[in-house]
Structures are given as C-alpha cells and as structure tokens.
Design a protein around this motif. Sequence first.
Motif, short mmCIF file in Angstrom:
data_model
loop_
_atom_site.label_atom_id
_atom_site.label_comp_id
_atom_site.label_asym_id
_atom_site.label_seq_id
_atom_site.Cartn_x
_atom_site.Cartn_y
_atom_site.Cartn_z
N GLY A 545 0.81 -1.26 -0.01
CA GLY A 545 0.03 0.03 0.15
C GLY A 545 0.94 1.16 -0.08
N THR A 546 0.89 2.21 1.08
CA THR A 546 1.66 3.43 0.90
C THR A 546 2.58 3.22 2.11
OG1 THR A 546 0.14 4.03 2.87
CG2 THR A 546 -0.61 4.71 0.61
N VAL A 547 2.86 2.07 2.69
CA VAL A 547 4.06 1.95 3.46
C VAL A 547 5.02 1.15 2.97
CG1 VAL A 547 4.55 0.85 5.78
CG2 VAL A 547 2.36 1.77 5.50
N TRP A 548 6.32 1.77 2.81
CA TRP A 548 7.59 1.20 2.50
C TRP A 548 8.41 0.73 3.59
CZ3 TRP A 548 9.66 1.34 -2.64
CH2 TRP A 548 8.73 1.92 -3.68
N GLN A 549 9.18 -0.45 3.43
CA GLN A 549 9.93 -0.93 4.25
C GLN A 549 11.45 -1.35 3.96
OE1 GLN A 549 7.26 -3.76 6.24
NE2 GLN A 549 7.07 -2.30 8.16
#
Length: 574
Positions: A545-549
Amino acid sequence: MALSVDALTRLSEALSRESQADLAVAVDGRNRRAQGIYFTPPALVSLVVSEALAAWTARRDLTFDGDGAPSLRVLDPAAGDGRFLAGATEVLTARAEAAGIDAEVARDAILRTAILGFERDPELCAMARRRLPGATIYCVEALCDAPAVAPVDLVLGNPPYVRSIRLGQTDSDLRQRLRGKLFATSAGEWDLYGAFLEQSLQWLAPGGEIGLVVPSRWLTAAFAAPLRGHLAKRRAVRAIIDFGADQVFANATTYASVAFLSRTPTGRIDVARRGSGGWSTGTIESRTLGAAPWRLCIGRPRAVIEAMQRRGPRLGDIARIVKGAGTNADPVYVLEGARRQGDLVIGRSRAQEREVCVEAAVCPVCIRGRDVGAFSPPDESVRCILPYGDDGRLIPPAEFLARAPRAAEYLASMRARLDAREGGRFRGDTFYRFGRPQTLAFHAAGEPKVVVPDVARGGRAMMDQSGALVLDSAYAVRLVAGAGPSLALVWAVLGSRAPALWLSHTGIVLRGGYVRMKTAYLRSLPIPGPCPQTQAIEDCFVHSGTVWQARASAGEIDDLVRQAYGVSAADWAI
C-alpha cells in the motif's frame, strides 16, 4: 599561493587563541551583527595582507621614494576600525625600514600617500582615523557613493555580510540602489559581501590584487551564480582559502573563506581547504568553473568525487528537489504526540504548552527535519494545522471557520504571535496563513517522495506516499516522469553515506561535521546507473500500500551503495 599546510595549521592555532573579547571595539555587539560586521582576528588580517602583497610583488618591485612613500596604494572599502589598513601600514613600514628608511618617516609617508579607506559607520570611521592618523578615510557608502579615486593596487578587508532581505529591513534605500546594479545583486536574493567582491575589481589598477574575507557560501549558493559566472569569465580568482567548519570569528557562527582576486587573468586557482583531517592544498583549472557551484575538492577526495560523478545521472536531472513549506511559527501550527479520535486530532502545542483539539481534516501528518529517521516511515504522531486546500490555496476566513471551527478558534487565540511574524507582514483577516506556502501542492500530492533533513551528519531519508506535509527544515525528492532510476534507489542513496561524502567536498560543511542537504547542493549528487548492486539495492525495499519498508540493515544498504559507486571502503570513510 605561498601558504603551506604547516603555515595554515599555525594560522588555525593562532585563530583559536584569539578571542573577540580581547579586541577593543567600542561598538554595540547587537548593532554589529545587525549590520553584518564581524571584526577580523589579527592573525587573519596578517595572512590576507601578506598573501595579497606577495602576489603583487611577484610581478613588480615594491619601491619607496626619498620621503618613504611606497609605489603602491591600498584600499579597504569597508574599513571598520581600520585594522586591515593598519596591518598593511605595518608591513609596508617594515619593508621601508629594511630598505634603509627611518621607520617613523616611512610610516607617516605611507599613511599620507598609500592608505585609503571607505567606511559608512561614523563611529567606526572615527576609530579608523584615530588608528591611522594622516590616512584618507572617507565616511561614505562605498558601493554607491564612493568618491572618484585613482585606481589602487591592493584592495583588502572584511566587507559586511548582510542578506538582501535583511538589508531591505535595515536600509531599503541601499538595497534598491544596488538591486540589479551588479552581477552579484542580480538574483532575487543576494548578499552585500558579494557586491564588494565584484566592485573591488573596479577599484583596481592593472595588475592589482584583492584579498577579502567573505563567507564561503558564495562558492555554492544559488544566489551567487551570476557572480561566479562573471568572475569565472574574467578568470579573476587567483586563490581561495576555505576554512570549512572552523570558526574564525568568536561569538558568531560563520563559515569563512578568503577570496584572492586579481586584475591579471589566471589559468588556475590555488586552493587551501580545512577539513576534519586538517588542511589540504591544491590547484583547480579556472576553465572548469562557471556559474554552477564551485567544487573546490582537491587531492584524493577529488578523485573519489570524480569517480562517483561518472557512475550515473545527477539527481537534479532526474528528480525535483523541493524545500518544505514554511509556517514561520512551527510551535503554533505543529502538534506533537498527536492522536486521532474520529474526526478530531488531539496533540500538544508547544506555543501553548498544552494539548489542543482540532479537526483532522485540516491537520495532516507532517515531516520536519528532526522527524526523518533512517529508512523509517513518517511519524503519524506529528501533525500540522493546514489552513489550505489540496490545490495549495488558502482557505478563506469564513470558509475556514465553517469547515474547521476548532482549528480556527485555536489559531485566533494565537493571533498576536502570528501577527508579529516578519514585522507584521501577516496582519489582517488572513493572519493564519503560512509564511512560505509556495510548495504545498507538491507535498500534498499522493505520489511517493523521499524526504531528507536540511541538515544531517550522514545520510538520513524516509519514503512517504501518504501526502504528508513537509516543513521547511526538510526537503522532498520526487522523480520526474520517465526518469530511469527507481525512487527506492534514490531513497537508498540519500539514506547512505553518499550525501555526506559528496556534500562535504561539494557543499558547505557545518560545525560538528554536519552538511546542508539543500536543493542547490543535492542537485549535483550522482545516482548510480544500472548494475548488479543497484538491483540488489532495490531488492532491499518492499512496500505494501502506502508503507515502504527496508528489509536489510542500514549498514548493508550503505555498503551496496558504496559498491554501486565503485568506491573503496577506505575512500568511503574519507
């Protein structure tokens, strides 16, 4: 340049011993700072005088007539209390005495015939005249009202450092008269010392030399591009001493340099730079310089920087680098420790030292420089009251009150503080507007962007795809359409040691080893092109989604970036 590393090291040691408190200057300190006046330590005065005179005498003989008058004239266009002219007088007197002329006779003749100063401050002018009896010291604004004088052979000094926006507040007439008059004052914003650098060439006789102590910002700042281009075209710069993060002036944080200019065009520039490992010296070809920021990298670091430069495109060619929006009152607008409760946000206001409750619709997550962690997501507990629409336009007063009555009431309670910004510039019905809202639409867009702090010791970067508001202690980077590298690669590079290594040699190094991550400096940073390491770097990042890790450690990512640049581990640690 005649200065060796040993001589420069001794200079640094002398400067560290000299204190502004020991200098007898009867001028109010606050007024000095307001006028951009920093009195020069004796060791630095001695260096500037000696180096400029050595360059002049390298091409001609210094002679004295029967009365002791020398064959040159010296001007300080911002004479202050006369210390540069006094330094020149002492050196010339010693030369005359060595030539067999009585010292007192020579000194009187030198002051009467060879020493000339301009100083606009009456009190400082009086001090210079007392220090230099018999010398010609005009109480006048040098850049606009200086009397016609015969060309001089040396221009020496430490001109005032005053940005044009401050000059507009303290002397709007001078700002208006200078605006557009010189290359140095042709940009939207400029600094007074740049005008002195350029104008000094007009006071010189053929073969004359200049030595001015000025901030090192002119070497890289965007506002100084026309000045750099003008000086480069004339090949007027002979030598530069860059003190790096060393503090030359006590009780004032400045980043100093000495610019040595000449009326005789030169094919190369002698450079001395102070770094964390001490002084280094070298030369740069004049033909390689223009209006773009001047990279004065020398020695082994220069080879490393040039190797990095060959690895891929410049960041400024593939991305937009945009400074965050400025509220001019973050303690009012920013809520810390914020938590969302339905349609409301509750967070602590530093301005009121208490929690306030406002509408979530006008209080998005925000990112300040201090909030940028290493490969971390935005902190949702830091939010900013935003009285603007998605298009970046201010919500009109009545509509804002209807849409967000809690936020409007809170900002109204802070009206006195908001009215006071920039001397009352924001008074009126729209008192609640930001000071610098120009980039709001860019930051509000939902497209991914990498955010970096404006000041950092090493690389720090975070990825945002939520449209978080970036404030002006941080910068956002977004790829232009069709750009080759992935944003994940840019994220990895900006979060690695690469910016610190690059900017420590191409930008401005601040106290404590910090570097500025601003647009003008980041633009030139190369991004590695396709190779096995860049593919491995991209594989280090995943998003949902909108979360990068990041699924690798910061150290592992940093080493992959180093390999992508083809830089050895030893050079990476320079």
